[in-house]
Design a protein around this motif. Structure first.
Motif, PDB file in Angstrom:
ATOM      1  N   ASN A 164     -11.291  -4.601 -10.499  1.00  0.00           N
ATOM      2  CA  ASN A 164     -10.096  -3.764 -10.600  1.00  0.00           C
ATOM      3  C   ASN A 164      -9.919  -3.161 -11.984  1.00  0.00           C
ATOM      4  O   ASN A 164      -8.804  -3.111 -12.506  1.00  0.00           O
ATOM      5  CB  ASN A 164      -8.834  -4.553 -10.247  1.00  0.00           C
ATOM      6  CG  ASN A 164      -8.812  -4.999  -8.823  1.00  0.00           C
ATOM      7  OD1 ASN A 164      -9.373  -4.327  -7.976  1.00  0.00           O
ATOM      8  ND2 ASN A 164      -8.201  -6.126  -8.559  1.00  0.00           N
ATOM      9  N   ALA A 205      -7.471  -0.004 -11.992  1.00  0.00           N
ATOM     10  CA  ALA A 205      -6.055  -0.329 -11.825  1.00  0.00           C
ATOM     11  C   ALA A 205      -5.524  -1.046 -13.057  1.00  0.00           C
ATOM     12  O   ALA A 205      -4.416  -0.771 -13.529  1.00  0.00           O
ATOM     13  CB  ALA A 205      -5.874  -1.188 -10.582  1.00  0.00           C
ATOM     14  N   GLY A 206      -6.307  -1.964 -13.612  1.00  0.00           N
ATOM     15  CA  GLY A 206      -5.841  -2.714 -14.773  1.00  0.00           C
ATOM     16  C   GLY A 206      -5.614  -1.834 -15.972  1.00  0.00           C
ATOM     17  O   GLY A 206      -4.564  -1.902 -16.625  1.00  0.00           O
ATOM     18  N   ALA A 213      -2.568   0.419 -15.376  1.00  0.00           N
ATOM     19  CA  ALA A 213      -1.288  -0.291 -15.507  1.00  0.00           C
ATOM     20  C   ALA A 213      -0.996  -0.614 -16.966  1.00  0.00           C
ATOM     21  O   ALA A 213       0.127  -0.417 -17.449  1.00  0.00           O
ATOM     22  CB  ALA A 213      -1.325  -1.566 -14.668  1.00  0.00           C
ATOM     23  N   ILE A 251      -0.794  -7.696 -18.953  1.00  0.00           N
ATOM     24  CA  ILE A 251      -0.870  -7.075 -17.622  1.00  0.00           C
ATOM     25  C   ILE A 251      -2.324  -6.809 -17.262  1.00  0.00           C
ATOM     26  O   ILE A 251      -2.765  -7.088 -16.140  1.00  0.00           O
ATOM     27  CB  ILE A 251      -0.052  -5.768 -17.604  1.00  0.00           C
ATOM     28  CG1 ILE A 251       1.418  -6.085 -17.553  1.00  0.00           C
ATOM     29  CG2 ILE A 251      -0.423  -4.925 -16.404  1.00  0.00           C
ATOM     30  CD1 ILE A 251       2.279  -4.875 -17.460  1.00  0.00           C
ATOM     31  N   ILE A 304      -4.456  -8.401 -14.065  1.00  0.00           N
ATOM     32  CA  ILE A 304      -5.025  -7.590 -12.987  1.00  0.00           C
ATOM     33  C   ILE A 304      -6.543  -7.712 -12.952  1.00  0.00           C
ATOM     34  O   ILE A 304      -7.141  -7.817 -11.884  1.00  0.00           O
ATOM     35  CB  ILE A 304      -4.581  -6.123 -13.154  1.00  0.00           C
ATOM     36  CG1 ILE A 304      -3.076  -6.023 -12.948  1.00  0.00           C
ATOM     37  CG2 ILE A 304      -5.281  -5.240 -12.154  1.00  0.00           C
ATOM     38  CD1 ILE A 304      -2.538  -4.653 -13.130  1.00  0.00           C
ATOM     39  N   VAL A 305      -7.183  -7.742 -14.127  1.00  0.00           N
ATOM     40  CA  VAL A 305      -8.638  -7.587 -14.155  1.00  0.00           C
ATOM     41  C   VAL A 305      -9.373  -8.888 -13.865  1.00  0.00           C
ATOM     42  O   VAL A 305     -10.361  -8.900 -13.140  1.00  0.00           O
ATOM     43  CB  VAL A 305      -9.054  -7.002 -15.527  1.00  0.00           C
ATOM     44  CG1 VAL A 305     -10.522  -7.216 -15.770  1.00  0.00           C
ATOM     45  CG2 VAL A 305      -8.746  -5.533 -15.575  1.00  0.00           C
ATOM     46  N   ARG A 353     -10.779 -12.307 -12.437  1.00  0.00           N
ATOM     47  CA  ARG A 353     -10.866 -12.878 -11.098  1.00  0.00           C
ATOM     48  C   ARG A 353     -10.984 -14.390 -11.200  1.00  0.00           C
ATOM     49  O   ARG A 353     -11.950 -14.982 -10.746  1.00  0.00           O
ATOM     50  CB  ARG A 353     -12.036 -12.277 -10.346  1.00  0.00           C
ATOM     51  CG  ARG A 353     -11.861 -10.795 -10.113  1.00  0.00           C
ATOM     52  CD  ARG A 353     -12.936 -10.247  -9.246  1.00  0.00           C
ATOM     53  NE  ARG A 353     -12.796 -10.726  -7.896  1.00  0.00           N
ATOM     54  CZ  ARG A 353     -13.803 -11.202  -7.177  1.00  0.00           C
ATOM     55  NH1 ARG A 353     -14.995 -11.243  -7.705  1.00  0.00           N
ATOM     56  NH2 ARG A 353     -13.618 -11.616  -5.959  1.00  0.00           N
ATOM     57  N   VAL A 369      -5.586 -15.730 -15.042  1.00  0.00           N
ATOM     58  CA  VAL A 369      -4.332 -15.067 -14.688  1.00  0.00           C
ATOM     59  C   VAL A 369      -3.151 -15.797 -15.330  1.00  0.00           C
ATOM     60  O   VAL A 369      -2.220 -15.184 -15.863  1.00  0.00           O
ATOM     61  CB  VAL A 369      -4.202 -15.002 -13.158  1.00  0.00           C
ATOM     62  CG1 VAL A 369      -2.837 -14.509 -12.754  1.00  0.00           C
ATOM     63  CG2 VAL A 369      -5.251 -14.083 -12.588  1.00  0.00           C
TER      64      VAL A 369
END
Lengths: 170, 101
Positions: free
Chosen positions: A91, A94-95, A98, B19, B23-24, B26, B31
């Motif tokens: 992602n 998107a990251g 954002a 942020i 999001i990035v 995994r 997180v």
């Protein structure tokens, strides 16, 4: 340039660089250590912002408590094979979108507003830490008690969730 | 004393970095690290705005309570991550798709 200004910029650059490196690092353990650097630099910034008690709390609880718990979590979720836990990235679009939009929003707001010091500073005869203690026992007594209850519930809840004893099927 | 703008820009940068990390990455633990970073950015703002009100300590008190809540969040979050790892043998949030076996 005074020594305080130099230290302020130093801690600021350290915090920003470690946060930037946290985005790109792939090893989870290195990520935890980078977060530790960021938290300690923020504690230094708090000292320079006249918030000594918050700085000490930051070092004690964040750097001493949360980071240790996180490192325990890393070690417990690694398969015992000797190789480090490496994270995949996903992602990216998107990251980045954002992050950049959030930074642009906040920085536009901060550059348009001008914050000024309140004109009449009230004089107090107590020091900062004494003042915080007095406030905890008077004006903030209810949040203090609620925080204690929250910590108790968290202690019990985390112990129940993480325990490996098989419970009976309900 | 350095102006308050530096604190605000630094906290905006830290929040955005948090942020992006959330999001990035995994991995559930990464997180959680991103969430801690965002909480710290908010804390930095609270302490910075307290400079504008000398003699009052409302911002400091609020920052202390934020730290307490962050402790609770980290403890419960890591307990859940451990439990999920024991059950699914993975800590990648995308691969955990079932609520029950």
């Amino acid at each position: 340039m005074t020594i305080a200004t130099f230290m302020f910029y130093f801690f600021e650059v350290m915090a920003a660089l470690s946060a930037l490196a946290l985005i790109f690092v792939r090893n989870v353990f290195y990520g935890a250590l980078l977060l530790l650097i960021c938290l300690l630099s923020l504690a230094g910034i708090y000292v320079l912002a006249f918030a000594e008690f918050v700085a000490v709390t930051q070092i004690l609880i964040y750097a001493g408590g949360i980071l240790v718990v996180i490192i325990f979590g890393i070690m417990l979720t690694t398969k015992i094979s000797g190789k480090p836990l490496v994270v995949k990235h996903g992602n990216w679009l998107a990251g980045i979108f954002a992050g950049i939009s959030m930074a642009a929003l906040l920085m536009t707001f901060f550059s348009q507003e001008s914050f000024s010091v309140s004109p009449i500073p009230p004089v107090s005869k107590y020091g900062a830490i004494e003042q915080i203690g007095i406030q905890l026992m008077t004006g903030f007594a209810l949040p203090f008690e609620v925080a204690g209850v929250l910590l108790l519930i968290t202690l019990a809840g985390a112990a129940v969730i993480a325990s490996t004893i098989k419970s009976k099927k309900i | 004393m350095a102006p308050i703008d530096h604190f605000l820009y630094l906290s905006a940068f830290l929040f955005s970095a948090g942020i992006v990390v959330v999001i990035v990455k995994r991995n559930a633990i990464m997180v959680l690290l991103g969430i801690e970073l965002m909480l710290n950015a908010a804390n930095l703002n609270l302490v910075a705005f307290n400079i504008l009100q000398p003699g009052l300590f409302t911002g400091h008190m609020f920052a202390l309570f934020v730290i307490v809540v962050a402790v609770c969040e980290a403890a419960v979050g890591l307990a859940i991550v451990l439990r999920v790892y024991q059950h699914y043998q993975t800590s990648i949030p995308d691969e955990i798709q079932d609520l029950k076996e």
